[in-house]
Design a protein around this motif. Sequence first.
Motif, PDB file in Angstrom:
ATOM      1  N   THR A 199       0.857  -1.187   0.000  1.00 43.33           N
ATOM      2  CA  THR A 199       0.000   0.000   0.000  1.00 43.33           C
ATOM      3  C   THR A 199       0.895   1.239   0.000  1.00 43.33           C
ATOM      4  O   THR A 199       2.123   1.147   0.140  1.00 43.33           O
ATOM      5  N   ILE A 200       0.241   2.396  -0.104  1.00 43.55           N
ATOM      6  CA  ILE A 200       0.961   3.670  -0.137  1.00 43.55           C
ATOM      7  C   ILE A 200       1.749   3.905   1.154  1.00 43.55           C
ATOM      8  O   ILE A 200       2.692   4.693   1.183  1.00 43.55           O
ATOM      9  N   LEU A 201       1.381   3.201   2.244  1.00 39.42           N
ATOM     10  CA  LEU A 201       2.047   3.418   3.534  1.00 39.42           C
ATOM     11  C   LEU A 201       3.537   3.099   3.477  1.00 39.42           C
ATOM     12  O   LEU A 201       4.332   3.675   4.213  1.00 39.42           O
ATOM     13  N   GLY A 202       3.909   2.178   2.600  1.00 38.65           N
ATOM     14  CA  GLY A 202       5.328   1.813   2.507  1.00 38.65           C
ATOM     15  C   GLY A 202       6.176   2.832   1.768  1.00 38.65           C
ATOM     16  O   GLY A 202       7.404   2.844   1.902  1.00 38.65           O
ATOM     17  N   ARG A 203       5.517   3.722   1.017  1.00 35.09           N
ATOM     18  CA  ARG A 203       6.269   4.623   0.121  1.00 35.09           C
ATOM     19  C   ARG A 203       7.234   5.539   0.853  1.00 35.09           C
ATOM     20  O   ARG A 203       8.304   5.846   0.354  1.00 35.09           O
ATOM     21  N   LEU A 204       6.806   6.040   2.024  1.00 38.30           N
ATOM     22  CA  LEU A 204       7.662   6.992   2.736  1.00 38.30           C
ATOM     23  C   LEU A 204       8.591   6.298   3.738  1.00 38.30           C
ATOM     24  O   LEU A 204       9.437   6.936   4.351  1.00 38.30           O
ATOM     25  N   LEU A 235      -4.506   4.117  10.509  1.00 37.56           N
ATOM     26  CA  LEU A 235      -3.417   3.576   9.679  1.00 37.56           C
ATOM     27  C   LEU A 235      -2.801   4.665   8.806  1.00 37.56           C
ATOM     28  O   LEU A 235      -1.599   4.658   8.545  1.00 37.56           O
ATOM     29  N   PHE A 236      -3.663   5.576   8.344  1.00 41.85           N
ATOM     30  CA  PHE A 236      -3.229   6.608   7.407  1.00 41.85           C
ATOM     31  C   PHE A 236      -2.246   7.580   8.051  1.00 41.85           C
ATOM     32  O   PHE A 236      -1.508   8.280   7.352  1.00 41.85           O
ATOM     33  N   ALA A 237      -2.215   7.599   9.393  1.00 34.63           N
ATOM     34  CA  ALA A 237      -1.224   8.438  10.084  1.00 34.63           C
ATOM     35  C   ALA A 237       0.199   8.003   9.726  1.00 34.63           C
ATOM     36  O   ALA A 237       1.127   8.806   9.752  1.00 34.63           O
ATOM     37  N   THR A 238       0.349   6.712   9.375  1.00 32.68           N
ATOM     38  CA  THR A 238       1.666   6.230   8.962  1.00 32.68           C
ATOM     39  C   THR A 238       2.166   7.024   7.752  1.00 32.68           C
ATOM     40  O   THR A 238       3.360   7.181   7.544  1.00 32.68           O
TER      41      THR A 238
ATOM     42  N   GLY B 130      -5.360  21.252  -2.685  1.00 31.30           N
ATOM     43  CA  GLY B 130      -5.725  20.170  -1.756  1.00 31.30           C
ATOM     44  C   GLY B 130      -5.912  20.746  -0.368  1.00 31.30           C
ATOM     45  O   GLY B 130      -5.627  21.917  -0.118  1.00 31.30           O
ATOM     46  N   LEU B 131      -6.409  19.921   0.553  1.00 30.42           N
ATOM     47  CA  LEU B 131      -6.693  20.392   1.912  1.00 30.42           C
ATOM     48  C   LEU B 131      -5.990  19.538   2.949  1.00 30.42           C
ATOM     49  O   LEU B 131      -5.774  18.328   2.740  1.00 30.42           O
ATOM     50  N   SER B 132      -5.651  20.134   4.064  1.00 32.63           N
ATOM     51  CA  SER B 132      -5.175  19.382   5.227  1.00 32.63           C
ATOM     52  C   SER B 132      -6.055  19.742   6.422  1.00 32.63           C
ATOM     53  O   SER B 132      -6.692  20.791   6.451  1.00 32.63           O
ATOM     54  N   CYS B 133      -6.103  18.834   7.369  1.00 31.65           N
ATOM     55  CA  CYS B 133      -6.787  19.137   8.629  1.00 31.65           C
ATOM     56  C   CYS B 133      -6.158  18.277   9.720  1.00 31.65           C
ATOM     57  O   CYS B 133      -5.221  17.511   9.455  1.00 31.65           O
ATOM     58  N   GLU B 134      -6.637  18.396  10.929  1.00 32.06           N
ATOM     59  CA  GLU B 134      -6.076  17.628  12.035  1.00 32.06           C
ATOM     60  C   GLU B 134      -7.206  17.155  12.943  1.00 32.06           C
ATOM     61  O   GLU B 134      -8.079  17.938  13.321  1.00 32.06           O
ATOM     62  N   ASN B 135      -7.219  15.876  13.231  1.00 38.84           N
ATOM     63  CA  ASN B 135      -8.238  15.293  14.098  1.00 38.84           C
ATOM     64  C   ASN B 135      -7.565  14.536  15.231  1.00 38.84           C
ATOM     65  O   ASN B 135      -6.896  13.525  14.991  1.00 38.84           O
ATOM     66  N   GLY B 136      -7.719  15.010  16.450  1.00 35.24           N
ATOM     67  CA  GLY B 136      -7.147  14.317  17.597  1.00 35.24           C
ATOM     68  C   GLY B 136      -5.656  14.060  17.453  1.00 35.24           C
ATOM     69  O   GLY B 136      -5.181  12.976  17.762  1.00 35.24           O
ATOM     70  N   GLY B 137      -4.927  15.027  16.961  1.00 36.83           N
ATOM     71  CA  GLY B 137      -3.474  14.874  16.834  1.00 36.83           C
ATOM     72  C   GLY B 137      -3.018  14.186  15.572  1.00 36.83           C
ATOM     73  O   GLY B 137      -1.823  14.057  15.326  1.00 36.83           O
ATOM     74  N   MET B 138      -3.949  13.740  14.757  1.00 34.93           N
ATOM     75  CA  MET B 138      -3.574  13.078  13.499  1.00 34.93           C
ATOM     76  C   MET B 138      -3.825  13.999  12.315  1.00 34.93           C
ATOM     77  O   MET B 138      -4.944  14.413  12.081  1.00 34.93           O
TER      78      MET B 138
END
Lengths: 321, 321
Positions: A199-204, A235-238, B130-138
């Motif tokens: 998945t894209i998680l491995g890219r970085l 998971l996307f935080a990775t 594109g957009l960014s945001c933050e939810n509970g530290g993520m």
Amino acid sequence: MVHALSGSPGLAASRRPGDDGENVSNPHLIGLDWGTTACRAYLIGAGGEVLARVTDGPGILRVESGAFGAALDTMIAGWPALPMILSGMIGSRQGWKEAPYAHCPAATGDIVAALTRIEHAGRAIALVPGLSCENGGMPDVMRGEETQILGALEIAKQDGGVFLLPGTHSKWAGVTGGCIASFRTFMTGEVFGALKDHTILGRLMREGAPDADGFARGVRASTTLTSAGALLNRLFATRTYGLMNRLPDTALSDYLSGLLVGAEIAEATKQIENPVTIIASPALAHRYTEALKLLGHESALAPADCGAAGHWRIARAAGLC
Amino acid sequence: MVHALSGSPGLAASRRPGDDGENVSNPHLIGLDWGTTACRAYLIGAGGEVLARVTDGPGILRVESGAFGAALDTMIAGWPALPMILSGMIGSRQGWKEAPYAHCPAATGDIVAALTRIEHAGRAIALVPGLSCENGGMPDVMRGEETQILGALEIAKQDGGVFLLPGTHSKWAGVTGGCIASFRTFMTGEVFGALKDHTILGRLMREGAPDADGFARGVRASTTLTSAGALLNRLFATRTYGLMNRLPDTALSDYLSGLLVGAEIAEATKQIENPVTIIASPALAHRYTEALKLLGHESALAPADCGAAGHWRIARAAGLC
């Protein structure tokens, strides 16, 4: 490759076969823990001690055209003709011959009653059946871990406890009165690998030394997940921690690992009690020990060679040796 | 491939460029929704209507050596020289030029203020940030979906709602007063693909027609998962139901899909209100509509061409056309 042994904790001191000292044990049994990707073979003495071993045998998926007899002969070449007992995926539909599961709750006697017999080159071989159980309408299965659990009980002279066998498919089992009462499988290791590599998680991610802080951060984050879907989000935080430079690229893999291992432990420990006995390689056991500690649980590491001790326990109960 | 259009609900009737009837709109803008694996290009008229489109352009990962200008020229060959606006991963670090994210809460004006400009063959091009945001530290991010959401609002003449853009990375966004207040990403589609194609769960699966019962069973099972770790356990049912013949091999993939989609919806709908507007292809929208219904939620499908409507809204607000 055949290795001479250092002693196995809880078992009689190991010896090389062919030693002639008066304390030398005669070989009595050959046991194989034959899984999907690897096989370990043990030459076992009259007291259950491991006299010699092969650690790098091929898993069943690496045996071409199912030529299991030839693979077996290669692994135990030079060992005496002895009763043989095989546990693990070798008894699955993709293995040598299917050994139908024994059903939980299951003690050693139930497994003995369900042994499947085959013959190879004139010698009898017993296949350990593996176990099945059912939790809330979901069937679950194990093949091989039941033998290791029985071996751990044998070595420790215990008849109960909670056992964790982490890995590709982590197993958590509850044992009472020498009987494996029930167990659950968590796909933690395989999910980690699929996410990291596909998945894209491995890219970085960048390989580096294990990052204990990244792992601990993942474990702690797992405690904030109050639903299954929250994991699909977290998971996307990775990726976003990498994008926003909130974790080094060498720590992202450990963060993901901590998140999954922590989620597994939080769920598994809801239903079973402390302390947990871990049956695993040292590196994997260390990872789970740390995560358990972070989540407030005690654990202990089972000795090596639980598989061989389990082979010996089952074979002896079956009158094979 | 350039397609003539059927009408887009909520937009003026679409026409082929080159028609000479008196109601024909002159082309005013070219918009591209340029993602990782695919690109859609739109020739857009003075009222926001789509006059022509390319649906099979290459995603940024398929453009060799980052030759984005040449790929663009090929896609819009024959279209008039007009202002151009590009949304999606084309504005990422791996795209043509990085367009730093605008931060939520963000209205059209905030996106306009963050447009990144480039020039190609003497023509100005605007990249949507594109957009960014933050939810509970993520931290969380989106690229492209913000344009579709603004387009959906534009078409429906609305200024609020809950929007779901399911897919590889499902996005759930809350909009108030024309402003995208916050959003969350769920890796549902990509996790499904990785588990299906790269774990043992795919081994017993056989392709077949979509199995609505298998999907519904997965969705219902998701409601029993009271923790993140419970998902790591329940995933394994995709194998054991097959092993024990409790689901046909053609239904296993749908069961897994239902389990993941259900888990996503259960978590996402904790924090946002009914009804949900789905922006997706018909097949994917159908799947999520069914799952939402099973879980007690109403949903509606956004019209096609939200992307183009978003391009037009942003470009007009930026004075590009």
